[in-house]
Design a protein around this motif. Structure first.
Motif, PDB file in Angstrom:
ATOM      1  N   PHE A  14       0.848  -1.195   0.000  1.00  0.00           N
ATOM      2  CA  PHE A  14       0.000   0.000   0.000  1.00  0.00           C
ATOM      3  C   PHE A  14       0.885   1.247   0.000  1.00  0.00           C
ATOM      4  O   PHE A  14       1.847   1.331   0.766  1.00  0.00           O
ATOM      5  N   LYS A  15       0.551   2.215  -0.798  1.00  0.00           N
ATOM      6  CA  LYS A  15       1.344   3.437  -0.944  1.00  0.00           C
ATOM      7  C   LYS A  15       0.907   4.460   0.099  1.00  0.00           C
ATOM      8  O   LYS A  15       0.254   5.448  -0.216  1.00  0.00           O
ATOM      9  N   VAL A  16       1.305   4.195   1.348  1.00  0.00           N
ATOM     10  CA  VAL A  16       0.839   4.995   2.483  1.00  0.00           C
ATOM     11  C   VAL A  16       1.968   5.662   3.250  1.00  0.00           C
ATOM     12  O   VAL A  16       1.713   6.365   4.228  1.00  0.00           O
ATOM     13  N   ARG A  17       3.207   5.466   2.817  1.00  0.00           N
ATOM     14  CA  ARG A  17       4.331   6.084   3.527  1.00  0.00           C
ATOM     15  C   ARG A  17       4.268   7.593   3.382  1.00  0.00           C
ATOM     16  O   ARG A  17       3.539   8.134   2.547  1.00  0.00           O
ATOM     17  N   TYR A  18       5.062   8.301   4.163  1.00  0.00           N
ATOM     18  CA  TYR A  18       5.040   9.764   4.172  1.00  0.00           C
ATOM     19  C   TYR A  18       5.202  10.346   2.762  1.00  0.00           C
ATOM     20  O   TYR A  18       4.626  11.374   2.441  1.00  0.00           O
ATOM     21  N   ASN A  19       5.966   9.666   1.907  1.00  0.00           N
ATOM     22  CA  ASN A  19       6.206  10.167   0.556  1.00  0.00           C
ATOM     23  C   ASN A  19       5.280   9.541  -0.486  1.00  0.00           C
ATOM     24  O   ASN A  19       5.485   9.708  -1.691  1.00  0.00           O
ATOM     25  N   LEU A  46      -2.287   6.666   8.865  1.00  0.00           N
ATOM     26  CA  LEU A  46      -3.550   6.914   8.154  1.00  0.00           C
ATOM     27  C   LEU A  46      -4.742   6.787   9.095  1.00  0.00           C
ATOM     28  O   LEU A  46      -5.683   7.572   9.024  1.00  0.00           O
ATOM     29  N   ALA A  47      -4.694   5.799   9.989  1.00  0.00           N
ATOM     30  CA  ALA A  47      -5.781   5.627  10.951  1.00  0.00           C
ATOM     31  C   ALA A  47      -5.955   6.869  11.820  1.00  0.00           C
ATOM     32  O   ALA A  47      -7.072   7.217  12.204  1.00  0.00           O
ATOM     33  N   THR A  52      -1.433  11.369   3.081  1.00  0.00           N
ATOM     34  CA  THR A  52      -0.383  10.804   2.231  1.00  0.00           C
ATOM     35  C   THR A  52      -0.437  11.572   0.921  1.00  0.00           C
ATOM     36  O   THR A  52      -1.492  11.619   0.305  1.00  0.00           O
ATOM     37  N   PRO A  53       0.653  12.179   0.488  1.00  0.00           N
ATOM     38  CA  PRO A  53       1.927  12.280   1.213  1.00  0.00           C
ATOM     39  C   PRO A  53       1.838  13.297   2.353  1.00  0.00           C
ATOM     40  O   PRO A  53       0.899  14.077   2.447  1.00  0.00           O
ATOM     41  N   ALA A  85      -0.690  13.626  17.105  1.00  0.00           N
ATOM     42  CA  ALA A  85      -1.207  12.788  16.011  1.00  0.00           C
ATOM     43  C   ALA A  85      -0.515  11.423  16.009  1.00  0.00           C
ATOM     44  O   ALA A  85      -1.153  10.384  15.790  1.00  0.00           O
ATOM     45  N   TYR A  86       0.781  11.413  16.261  1.00  0.00           N
ATOM     46  CA  TYR A  86       1.518  10.156  16.261  1.00  0.00           C
ATOM     47  C   TYR A  86       1.213   9.316  17.505  1.00  0.00           C
ATOM     48  O   TYR A  86       1.203   8.084  17.432  1.00  0.00           O
ATOM     49  N   LEU A  87       0.941   9.954  18.623  1.00  0.00           N
ATOM     50  CA  LEU A  87       0.513   9.207  19.807  1.00  0.00           C
ATOM     51  C   LEU A  87      -0.850   8.569  19.554  1.00  0.00           C
ATOM     52  O   LEU A  87      -1.073   7.401  19.927  1.00  0.00           O
ATOM     53  N   LEU A  88      -1.743   9.296  18.903  1.00  0.00           N
ATOM     54  CA  LEU A  88      -3.030   8.723  18.522  1.00  0.00           C
ATOM     55  C   LEU A  88      -2.805   7.521  17.600  1.00  0.00           C
ATOM     56  O   LEU A  88      -3.446   6.473  17.762  1.00  0.00           O
TER      57      LEU A  88
END
Length: 170
Positions: A14-19, A46-47, A52-53, A85-88
């Protein structure tokens, strides 16, 4: 009992990485686990609603365990603090793993969320250091064994051992 594995979506193509890319082509081992219905495919970022990106993000002041304790933060390359956001994302990964009954996780190393062996050093210069991201740390704190993508053989061995132990209990 068939072991379940929470797996980073980018490892499944899946193309979900930061870039906006995927991490790597799916391996034969991942195809086998997928056909055995062991995989729970999840992208924590994403959740949590990240796009993305998105800008690259790195842990600053410590690793994921430190961020969970409020001693480190996660910054984007423009200096924006995106820790919350990253803790979520980490908590959503844990919730997904627990609801699906995952005993293991196979995550993308280097990520401020999923890194399990290494993370970037927070300077945005491409330098890594030993450490773990926030989701890897939280999953481990709750008893889920976490492996990096290059550790799939070790994970396969651990799953075989886990399932033998489960069979012995029956």
């Amino acid at each position: 009992m068939k072991a379940k594995i929470l797996i980073s979506a980018c490892l499944m193509g899946f193309k979900v990485r930061y870039n906006g890319s995927e991490k790597s082509p799916m391996t034969e081992q991942l195809r086998r686990w997928r056909s055995e219905d062991r995989l729970v495919i999840h992208c924590p970022e994403l959740a949590a609603g990240l796009a993305t990106p998105r800008l690259p993000a790195e842990l600053s002041g410590g690793d994921g365990a430190a961020a969970l304790s409020g001693l480190a933060c996660i910054l984007e390359s423009d200096g924006s603090d995106v820790t919350q956001a990253y803790l979520l994302a980490a908590w959503l990964a844990l919730k997904t793993a627990q609801e699906a009954g995952c005993q293991f996780a196979l995550l993308t190393d280097g990520s401020p969320t999923c890194g399990s062996q290494k993370i970037y050093d927070g300077q945005f210069k491409g330098v890594t250091q030993a450490g773990q991201g926030v989701a890897a740390a939280l999953l481990r704190q709750h008893g889920i064994e976490v492996f990096a993508e290059h550790q799939s053989a070790a994970l396969a061995q651990r799953i075989a051992q886990f399932e033998r132990n489960q069979d012995d209990l029956l």
